[in-house]
Design a protein around this motif. Sequence first.
Motif, PDB file in Angstrom:
ATOM      1  N   ALA A   1       2.233   5.079   9.275  1.00 23.49           N
ATOM      2  CA  ALA A   1       1.204   4.504   8.410  1.00 23.49           C
ATOM      3  C   ALA A   1       0.275   3.576   9.171  1.00 23.49           C
ATOM      4  CB  ALA A   1       1.854   3.752   7.248  1.00 23.49           C
ATOM      5  N   GLU A   2       0.621   3.214  10.403  1.00 23.94           N
ATOM      6  CA  GLU A   2      -0.287   2.446  11.247  1.00 23.94           C
ATOM      7  C   GLU A   2      -1.662   3.107  11.293  1.00 23.94           C
ATOM      8  OE1 GLU A   2      -0.947   1.825  16.046  1.00 23.94           O
ATOM      9  OE2 GLU A   2       1.053   2.302  15.296  1.00 23.94           O
ATOM     10  N   ILE A   3      -1.694   4.431  11.315  1.00 25.51           N
ATOM     11  CA  ILE A   3      -2.955   5.158  11.443  1.00 25.51           C
ATOM     12  C   ILE A   3      -3.785   5.039  10.169  1.00 25.51           C
ATOM     13  CG2 ILE A   3      -3.969   7.446  11.750  1.00 25.51           C
ATOM     14  CD1 ILE A   3      -1.426   8.119  13.448  1.00 25.51           C
ATOM     15  N   SER A   4      -3.158   5.317   9.031  1.00 31.50           N
ATOM     16  CA  SER A   4      -3.925   5.293   7.784  1.00 31.50           C
ATOM     17  C   SER A   4      -4.295   3.877   7.369  1.00 31.50           C
ATOM     18  CB  SER A   4      -3.142   5.999   6.665  1.00 31.50           C
ATOM     19  OG  SER A   4      -1.783   5.642   6.674  1.00 31.50           O
ATOM     20  N   VAL A   5      -3.437   2.896   7.648  1.00 29.38           N
ATOM     21  CA  VAL A   5      -3.796   1.509   7.342  1.00 29.38           C
ATOM     22  C   VAL A   5      -4.852   1.008   8.323  1.00 29.38           C
ATOM     23  CG1 VAL A   5      -2.955  -0.841   7.009  1.00 29.38           C
ATOM     24  CG2 VAL A   5      -1.493   1.082   6.424  1.00 29.38           C
TER      25      VAL A   5
ATOM     26  N   ASP B   1     -15.333   0.770  10.251  1.00 35.82           N
ATOM     27  CA  ASP B   1     -16.780   0.550  10.166  1.00 35.82           C
ATOM     28  C   ASP B   1     -17.139  -0.526   9.145  1.00 35.82           C
ATOM     29  OD1 ASP B   1     -17.273   2.581  12.082  1.00 35.82           O
ATOM     30  OD2 ASP B   1     -17.135   4.109  10.516  1.00 35.82           O
ATOM     31  N   SER B   2     -16.357  -1.605   9.148  1.00 29.83           N
ATOM     32  CA  SER B   2     -16.585  -2.706   8.202  1.00 29.83           C
ATOM     33  C   SER B   2     -16.700  -4.020   8.947  1.00 29.83           C
ATOM     34  CB  SER B   2     -15.431  -2.804   7.202  1.00 29.83           C
ATOM     35  OG  SER B   2     -15.331  -1.642   6.418  1.00 29.83           O
ATOM     36  N   ILE B   3     -17.366  -4.971   8.296  1.00 29.56           N
ATOM     37  CA  ILE B   3     -17.381  -6.360   8.763  1.00 29.56           C
ATOM     38  C   ILE B   3     -16.637  -7.184   7.722  1.00 29.56           C
ATOM     39  CG2 ILE B   3     -18.804  -8.358   9.316  1.00 29.56           C
ATOM     40  CD1 ILE B   3     -20.999  -6.467  10.184  1.00 29.56           C
ATOM     41  N   LEU B   4     -15.505  -7.751   8.123  1.00 30.54           N
ATOM     42  CA  LEU B   4     -14.667  -8.507   7.200  1.00 30.54           C
ATOM     43  C   LEU B   4     -15.091  -9.964   7.183  1.00 30.54           C
ATOM     44  CD1 LEU B   4     -11.188  -7.047   8.252  1.00 30.54           C
ATOM     45  CD2 LEU B   4     -12.651  -6.294   6.372  1.00 30.54           C
ATOM     46  N   PRO B   5     -15.087 -10.603   6.024  1.00 33.55           N
ATOM     47  CA  PRO B   5     -15.386 -12.046   5.975  1.00 33.55           C
ATOM     48  C   PRO B   5     -14.317 -12.836   6.709  1.00 33.55           C
ATOM     49  CG  PRO B   5     -15.478 -11.040   3.781  1.00 33.55           C
ATOM     50  CD  PRO B   5     -14.856 -10.031   4.691  1.00 33.55           C
ATOM     51  N   ASP B   6     -14.724 -13.833   7.394  1.00 34.83           N
ATOM     52  CA  ASP B   6     -13.783 -14.697   8.112  1.00 34.83           C
ATOM     53  C   ASP B   6     -12.735 -15.278   7.163  1.00 34.83           C
ATOM     54  OD1 ASP B   6     -13.170 -16.265  10.666  1.00 34.83           O
ATOM     55  OD2 ASP B   6     -13.450 -17.879   9.220  1.00 34.83           O
ATOM     56  N   SER B   7     -13.157 -15.566   5.939  1.00 38.96           N
ATOM     57  CA  SER B   7     -12.240 -16.174   4.973  1.00 38.96           C
ATOM     58  C   SER B   7     -11.138 -15.224   4.537  1.00 38.96           C
ATOM     59  CB  SER B   7     -13.019 -16.640   3.734  1.00 38.96           C
ATOM     60  OG  SER B   7     -13.716 -15.547   3.140  1.00 38.96           O
ATOM     61  N   ASP B   8     -11.306 -13.923   4.780  1.00 38.29           N
ATOM     62  CA  ASP B   8     -10.303 -12.930   4.378  1.00 38.29           C
ATOM     63  C   ASP B   8      -9.233 -12.709   5.438  1.00 38.29           C
ATOM     64  OD1 ASP B   8     -11.591 -12.609   2.017  1.00 38.29           O
ATOM     65  OD2 ASP B   8     -12.178 -10.515   2.328  1.00 38.29           O
ATOM     66  N   LEU B   9      -9.377 -13.341   6.589  1.00 42.67           N
ATOM     67  CA  LEU B   9      -8.434 -13.102   7.683  1.00 42.67           C
ATOM     68  C   LEU B   9      -7.390 -14.203   7.756  1.00 42.67           C
ATOM     69  CD1 LEU B   9     -10.918 -11.901  10.445  1.00 42.67           C
ATOM     70  CD2 LEU B   9      -9.522 -10.507   8.911  1.00 42.67           C
ATOM     71  N   PRO B  10      -6.174 -13.879   8.127  1.00 40.11           N
ATOM     72  CA  PRO B  10      -5.705 -12.520   8.425  1.00 40.11           C
ATOM     73  C   PRO B  10      -5.461 -11.700   7.158  1.00 40.11           C
ATOM     74  CG  PRO B  10      -3.892 -14.063   8.613  1.00 40.11           C
ATOM     75  CD  PRO B  10      -5.109 -14.888   8.336  1.00 40.11           C
ATOM     76  N   ARG B  11      -5.686 -10.401   7.253  1.00 44.11           N
ATOM     77  CA  ARG B  11      -5.340  -9.468   6.183  1.00 44.11           C
ATOM     78  C   ARG B  11      -4.043  -8.775   6.556  1.00 44.11           C
ATOM     79  NH1 ARG B  11     -10.208  -6.207   3.133  1.00 44.11           N
ATOM     80  NH2 ARG B  11     -11.444  -8.041   2.560  1.00 44.11           N
ATOM     81  N   LYS B  12      -3.089  -8.843   5.652  1.00 47.32           N
ATOM     82  CA  LYS B  12      -1.745  -8.324   5.938  1.00 47.32           C
ATOM     83  C   LYS B  12      -1.384  -7.264   4.906  1.00 47.32           C
ATOM     84  CE  LYS B  12      -0.407 -12.946   7.541  1.00 47.32           C
ATOM     85  NZ  LYS B  12       0.554 -14.058   7.369  1.00 47.32           N
ATOM     86  N   TYR B  13      -0.886  -6.134   5.400  1.00 46.90           N
ATOM     87  CA  TYR B  13      -0.496  -5.032   4.526  1.00 46.90           C
ATOM     88  C   TYR B  13       0.943  -4.609   4.838  1.00 46.90           C
ATOM     89  CZ  TYR B  13      -5.509  -4.457   3.563  1.00 46.90           C
ATOM     90  OH  TYR B  13      -6.814  -4.654   3.192  1.00 46.90           O
ATOM     91  N   VAL B  14       1.644  -4.165   3.799  1.00 39.71           N
ATOM     92  CA  VAL B  14       2.937  -3.513   3.985  1.00 39.71           C
ATOM     93  C   VAL B  14       2.833  -2.160   3.301  1.00 39.71           C
ATOM     94  CG1 VAL B  14       3.916  -4.775   1.987  1.00 39.71           C
ATOM     95  CG2 VAL B  14       5.434  -3.643   3.655  1.00 39.71           C
TER      96      VAL B  14
ATOM     97  N   LEU C   1       0.845  -1.196   0.000  1.00 34.81           N
ATOM     98  CA  LEU C   1       0.000   0.000   0.000  1.00 34.81           C
ATOM     99  C   LEU C   1       0.881   1.247   0.000  1.00 34.81           C
ATOM    100  CD1 LEU C   1      -2.654  -0.624   2.832  1.00 34.81           C
ATOM    101  CD2 LEU C   1      -3.064  -0.744   0.375  1.00 34.81           C
ATOM    102  N   ILE C   2       0.402   2.309  -0.637  1.00 36.98           N
ATOM    103  CA  ILE C   2       0.886   3.665  -0.371  1.00 36.98           C
ATOM    104  C   ILE C   2      -0.310   4.401   0.198  1.00 36.98           C
ATOM    105  CG2 ILE C   2       1.708   5.828  -1.348  1.00 36.98           C
ATOM    106  CD1 ILE C   2       3.284   4.260  -3.383  1.00 36.98           C
ATOM    107  N   THR C   3      -0.159   4.964   1.383  1.00 36.14           N
ATOM    108  CA  THR C   3      -1.316   5.453   2.130  1.00 36.14           C
ATOM    109  C   THR C   3      -1.454   6.968   2.047  1.00 36.14           C
ATOM    110  OG1 THR C   3      -0.255   5.953   4.250  1.00 36.14           O
ATOM    111  CG2 THR C   3      -0.765   3.636   3.790  1.00 36.14           C
ATOM    112  N   PRO C   4      -2.656   7.496   2.350  1.00 39.66           N
ATOM    113  CA  PRO C   4      -2.795   8.936   2.567  1.00 39.66           C
ATOM    114  C   PRO C   4      -1.917   9.363   3.740  1.00 39.66           C
ATOM    115  CG  PRO C   4      -4.942   7.869   2.413  1.00 39.66           C
ATOM    116  CD  PRO C   4      -3.937   6.782   2.515  1.00 39.66           C
ATOM    117  N   GLU C   5      -1.414  10.579   3.681  1.00 39.67           N
ATOM    118  CA  GLU C   5      -0.566  11.075   4.761  1.00 39.67           C
ATOM    119  C   GLU C   5      -1.244  12.178   5.568  1.00 39.67           C
ATOM    120  OE1 GLU C   5       3.037  11.903   2.612  1.00 39.67           O
ATOM    121  OE2 GLU C   5       3.462   9.762   2.340  1.00 39.67           O
ATOM    122  N   ILE C   6      -2.474  12.500   5.187  1.00 41.67           N
ATOM    123  CA  ILE C   6      -3.352  13.379   5.961  1.00 41.67           C
ATOM    124  C   ILE C   6      -4.606  12.580   6.285  1.00 41.67           C
ATOM    125  CG2 ILE C   6      -4.765  15.471   5.934  1.00 41.67           C
ATOM    126  CD1 ILE C   6      -2.720  16.742   4.097  1.00 41.67           C
ATOM    127  N   VAL C   7      -4.954  12.514   7.552  1.00 42.88           N
ATOM    128  CA  VAL C   7      -6.128  11.744   7.973  1.00 42.88           C
ATOM    129  C   VAL C   7      -6.959  12.589   8.932  1.00 42.88           C
ATOM    130  CG1 VAL C   7      -4.945   9.526   7.718  1.00 42.88           C
ATOM    131  CG2 VAL C   7      -4.899  10.703   9.914  1.00 42.88           C
TER     132      VAL C   7
END
Length: 472
Positions: A262-266, A272-285, A223-229
């Motif tokens: 980036a911990e904040i933006s990620v 406010d989401s419900i993630l499917p169990d099948s999608d976990l764990p979700r890992k981002y760099v 990911l490249i994240t927003p830097e203003i939140v």
Amino acid sequence: MLTCGRFLSSSAAAASTPSPFRNLTLSLLRRPHLRLLSSSATASAAAAATAVEPDTKGGGAGKPQWKAAIDFKWIRENTDAVAANIRDRNSAANLDLVLQLYDEYLALQKEVERLRAERNAVANKMKGKLEPSVRQALVEEGKNLKEGLIALEEDLVGSQRNFNFTIRDHLQLGKELDLFDFDAAAEVSGSKFYYLKNEAVLLEMALVNWAITEVSKKGFTPLITPEIVRSSVVEKCGFQPRAQNTQVYSIDNSDQCLIGTAEISVGGIHMDSILPDSDLPRKYVAYSHCFRTEAGAAGAATRGLYRVHQFSKVEMFVFCRPEESNKCHEELITIEEELYASLGLHFKTLDMATGDLGAPAYRKFDIEAWMPGLDRYGEISSASNCTDYQSRRLGIRFRPSPADPPPANAKKGKGSSGPTQFVHTLNATAVAVPRLIICILENFQQEDGTVVIPEPLRPFMGGLEVLSPKTK
């Protein structure tokens, strides 16, 4: 919870160690049941290092003679087979010495862990109200245990590189190699800002691209994240954007802030989401610039690139099921250790005390690398398990899969899923660019003023192997 430290050093750093354990492989301590624990965040680094070839460039950072892990436990359990293999190959390997050193290592480790358990028990006794005399006695007991631990840990520890010339710090190296400009940045932006120049630009880009490439191989989505939140997102992640002495830059007349990580933006990406169990764990760099006020930070210990207002960082972040968070935390720490070991850094991994944890973290490991020019260890990363602290505030849930499939005649929407649960969130630093630049410049400097580039970074720098002073 008291501090615990699990300590590792790289082969490059431990090449000159006088310890009899220098030929134990790095992988030995990476096995979970053998990972060292310490009761002090300031304890010495305990390390197992690979054997290295003689240094042909004068840098003390020779290449490992092998890359495969050696299973010393298996060797001890299969002594006859190993001895026969040594004889059949006419090898000069000293099996008896290997077994002796391994047994000594395990005995030392056991004694260290016993003392650490005693120190933890002393610390637990100090919680709550105590008579002054009782508290003082416990303080003295804790001090004695700490001194005993340090003595034992010295027998397990890897050492920093041994320089046979007067070392330069990263500021002097940067000036001679024409890599930084702090003076111009101070005029343009203020103190604690900097320009990177020449090969330092390539080095930053190499560190970022290398880290994202390596971490992506392990199933992390780049990911490249927003830097203003929004300020509300910063608060929900556990930071205080408008508190006194805050580290967060807030934008006037708005509800927005610059991110400090980036911990904040990620963390907010699935708000406010419900993630499917099948999608976990979700890992981002995630790659981002980070902005911090560094309120109150000053002095020689934070000079140069060590503590600045703006820097680049590659951050790992995980959303997972509650029962997976300890395992994911271990994975993040292992990735950090592998990255820094592959660069040839000498470092120690510290399980931080409860009093050193921020609001979101249930448990946090810091990694500190040796910085010769600063003559101390400096923090280069941290890895935190925030359990459901952030997800409750950000409203991030998942719907567990049913333990058994629904009946064939079940109505749609009934019996097909259970109640939602909050995910656990974890974060860990892959690369904080300025501090790794410090480590590389100071640890791999040569007597002639050049700096050897760690081998993993060279493909990302167009094959450049050495930084050289500019011709006047």
